[in-house]
Design a protein around this motif. Structure first.
Motif, PDB file in Angstrom:
ATOM      1  N   GLY A 108       0.856  -1.384   0.067  1.00  0.00           N
ATOM      2  CA  GLY A 108      -0.012   0.046   0.023  1.00  0.00           C
ATOM      3  C   GLY A 108       0.732   1.193   0.051  1.00  0.00           C
ATOM      4  N   LYS A 109       1.996   1.273   0.830  1.00  0.00           N
ATOM      5  CA  LYS A 109       2.757   2.441   0.707  1.00  0.00           C
ATOM      6  C   LYS A 109       3.446   2.734  -0.514  1.00  0.00           C
ATOM      7  N   LYS A 110       3.880   1.626  -1.213  1.00  0.00           N
ATOM      8  CA  LYS A 110       4.397   1.722  -2.782  1.00  0.00           C
ATOM      9  C   LYS A 110       3.349   2.331  -3.764  1.00  0.00           C
ATOM     10  N   ILE A 111       2.396   2.260  -3.329  1.00  0.00           N
ATOM     11  CA  ILE A 111       1.081   2.395  -4.330  1.00  0.00           C
ATOM     12  C   ILE A 111       0.814   3.984  -3.784  1.00  0.00           C
ATOM     13  N   TYR A 112       0.922   4.336  -2.603  1.00  0.00           N
ATOM     14  CA  TYR A 112       0.548   5.557  -1.931  1.00  0.00           C
ATOM     15  C   TYR A 112       1.750   6.529  -2.584  1.00  0.00           C
ATOM     16  N   MET A 113       3.070   6.091  -2.531  1.00  0.00           N
ATOM     17  CA  MET A 113       4.013   7.062  -2.921  1.00  0.00           C
ATOM     18  C   MET A 113       4.053   7.443  -4.440  1.00  0.00           C
ATOM     19  N   PHE A 114       3.489   6.453  -5.169  1.00  0.00           N
ATOM     20  CA  PHE A 114       3.375   6.727  -6.762  1.00  0.00           C
ATOM     21  C   PHE A 114       2.174   7.489  -7.117  1.00  0.00           C
ATOM     22  N   PHE A 115       0.901   7.347  -6.527  1.00  0.00           N
ATOM     23  CA  PHE A 115      -0.208   7.840  -6.822  1.00  0.00           C
ATOM     24  C   PHE A 115      -0.764   8.765  -5.977  1.00  0.00           C
ATOM     25  N   ILE A 126       3.840  13.513   1.881  1.00  0.00           N
ATOM     26  CA  ILE A 126       4.543  12.219   2.080  1.00  0.00           C
ATOM     27  C   ILE A 126       4.022  11.753   3.489  1.00  0.00           C
ATOM     28  N   ASN A 127       3.684  12.638   4.403  1.00  0.00           N
ATOM     29  CA  ASN A 127       3.302  12.024   5.667  1.00  0.00           C
ATOM     30  C   ASN A 127       1.596  12.018   5.914  1.00  0.00           C
ATOM     31  N   GLY A 128       0.756  12.150   4.634  1.00  0.00           N
ATOM     32  CA  GLY A 128      -0.745  12.031   4.614  1.00  0.00           C
ATOM     33  C   GLY A 128      -1.373  13.206   5.203  1.00  0.00           C
ATOM     34  N   GLU A 129      -0.936  14.359   5.441  1.00  0.00           N
ATOM     35  CA  GLU A 129      -1.211  15.595   5.835  1.00  0.00           C
ATOM     36  C   GLU A 129      -2.170  16.479   5.192  1.00  0.00           C
ATOM     37  N   GLY A 130      -2.298  15.770   3.684  1.00  0.00           N
ATOM     38  CA  GLY A 130      -2.900  16.723   2.615  1.00  0.00           C
ATOM     39  C   GLY A 130      -2.318  18.037   2.272  1.00  0.00           C
ATOM     40  N   ASN A 131      -0.980  17.879   2.359  1.00  0.00           N
ATOM     41  CA  ASN A 131      -0.123  18.958   1.813  1.00  0.00           C
ATOM     42  C   ASN A 131       0.948  18.710   1.025  1.00  0.00           C
ATOM     43  N   GLY A 132       0.694  17.890  -0.065  1.00  0.00           N
ATOM     44  CA  GLY A 132       1.539  17.339  -0.970  1.00  0.00           C
ATOM     45  C   GLY A 132       1.929  18.774  -2.121  1.00  0.00           C
ATOM     46  N   ALA A 133       2.850  18.579  -2.956  1.00  0.00           N
ATOM     47  CA  ALA A 133       3.258  19.594  -3.688  1.00  0.00           C
ATOM     48  C   ALA A 133       2.173  20.112  -4.688  1.00  0.00           C
ATOM     49  N   TRP A 185      -7.243  -1.855  -1.865  1.00  0.00           N
ATOM     50  CA  TRP A 185      -7.440  -2.282  -0.391  1.00  0.00           C
ATOM     51  C   TRP A 185      -6.234  -2.201   0.439  1.00  0.00           C
ATOM     52  N   ASN A 186      -4.943  -2.887  -0.330  1.00  0.00           N
ATOM     53  CA  ASN A 186      -3.841  -2.402   0.185  1.00  0.00           C
ATOM     54  C   ASN A 186      -3.551  -0.884   0.789  1.00  0.00           C
ATOM     55  N   LEU A 187      -3.835  -0.152  -0.131  1.00  0.00           N
ATOM     56  CA  LEU A 187      -3.765   1.442  -0.156  1.00  0.00           C
ATOM     57  C   LEU A 187      -4.597   1.735   1.172  1.00  0.00           C
ATOM     58  N   VAL A 188      -5.785   1.074   1.597  1.00  0.00           N
ATOM     59  CA  VAL A 188      -6.682   1.463   2.649  1.00  0.00           C
ATOM     60  C   VAL A 188      -6.011   0.961   3.901  1.00  0.00           C
ATOM     61  N   ASN A 189      -5.270  -0.284   3.877  1.00  0.00           N
ATOM     62  CA  ASN A 189      -4.491  -0.624   4.943  1.00  0.00           C
ATOM     63  C   ASN A 189      -3.324   0.315   5.195  1.00  0.00           C
ATOM     64  N   TYR A 190      -2.568   0.840   4.066  1.00  0.00           N
ATOM     65  CA  TYR A 190      -1.612   1.980   4.549  1.00  0.00           C
ATOM     66  C   TYR A 190      -2.208   3.168   4.936  1.00  0.00           C
ATOM     67  N   ILE A 191      -3.186   3.647   4.499  1.00  0.00           N
ATOM     68  CA  ILE A 191      -3.921   4.836   4.801  1.00  0.00           C
ATOM     69  C   ILE A 191      -4.263   4.850   6.289  1.00  0.00           C
ATOM     70  N   ARG A 192      -4.568   3.648   6.935  1.00  0.00           N
ATOM     71  CA  ARG A 192      -4.733   3.246   8.238  1.00  0.00           C
ATOM     72  C   ARG A 192      -3.440   3.598   9.079  1.00  0.00           C
ATOM     73  N   SER A 193      -2.317   3.448   8.548  1.00  0.00           N
ATOM     74  CA  SER A 193      -1.239   3.544   9.328  1.00  0.00           C
ATOM     75  C   SER A 193      -0.997   4.781   9.767  1.00  0.00           C
ATOM     76  N   PHE A 194      -1.698   5.799   9.282  1.00  0.00           N
ATOM     77  CA  PHE A 194      -1.427   7.321   9.551  1.00  0.00           C
ATOM     78  C   PHE A 194      -2.329   7.639  10.831  1.00  0.00           C
TER      79      PHE A 194
END
Length: 129
Positions: A48-55, A62-69, A118-127
């Motif tokens: 999920g993290k790999k997908i998150y970093m790409f998409f 990077i830290n999921g705070e809604g403040n990407g470039a 679904w893996n992305l959802v699991n990664y989002i939960r890690s925040f």
């Protein structure tokens, strides 16, 4: 009692005038009731993290705070994945939102498999704080 019906186009027009007053994004009940078939494992979260970093990180940060470039160019600020309102949503609701998209949020149902979403959802939960 007088009933007043507001046409949909009028509500959309009002939303354009008052963008901060947009309707909350609520997934359908059927989507919210979907159970995540991907167990929360280190492998799932890593994928999920790999997908998150790409998409996702360009908008959500990077830290999921809604403040990407890329977030500065968007009409509406991307979701902050640390927010308790987001974290309290069902896995199925998050999966549906990733799948369907809305506004500046792209739909990923044709570019990511269901398992990847679904893996992305699991990664989002890690925040979660």
């Amino acid at each position: 009692m007088i009933k007043f019906v507001v046409p949909v186009f009028l509500l959309q027009w009002m939303g354009a005038l008052f963008p901060g007053q947009a309707e909350p994004w609520v997934a359908p009940d059927t989507a919210s009731r979907q159970v995540n078939p991907q167990k929360v494992t280190e492998k799932s979260i890593t994928q999920g993290k790999k997908i998150y970093m790409f998409f996702c990180q360009s908008c959500h940060g990077i830290n999921g705070e809604g403040n990407g470039a890329a977030s500065v160019a968007l009409k509406k600020k991307p979701a902050n994945f640390h927010d308790s309102i987001l974290q309290n949503q069902a896995d199925g609701a998050l999966h549906w939102k990733i799948s369907e998209g809305r506004g500046d949020m792209a739909s990923y149902k044709n570019s990511l498999s269901a398992e990847q979403r679904w893996n992305l959802v699991n990664y989002i939960r890690s925040f979660k704080n």
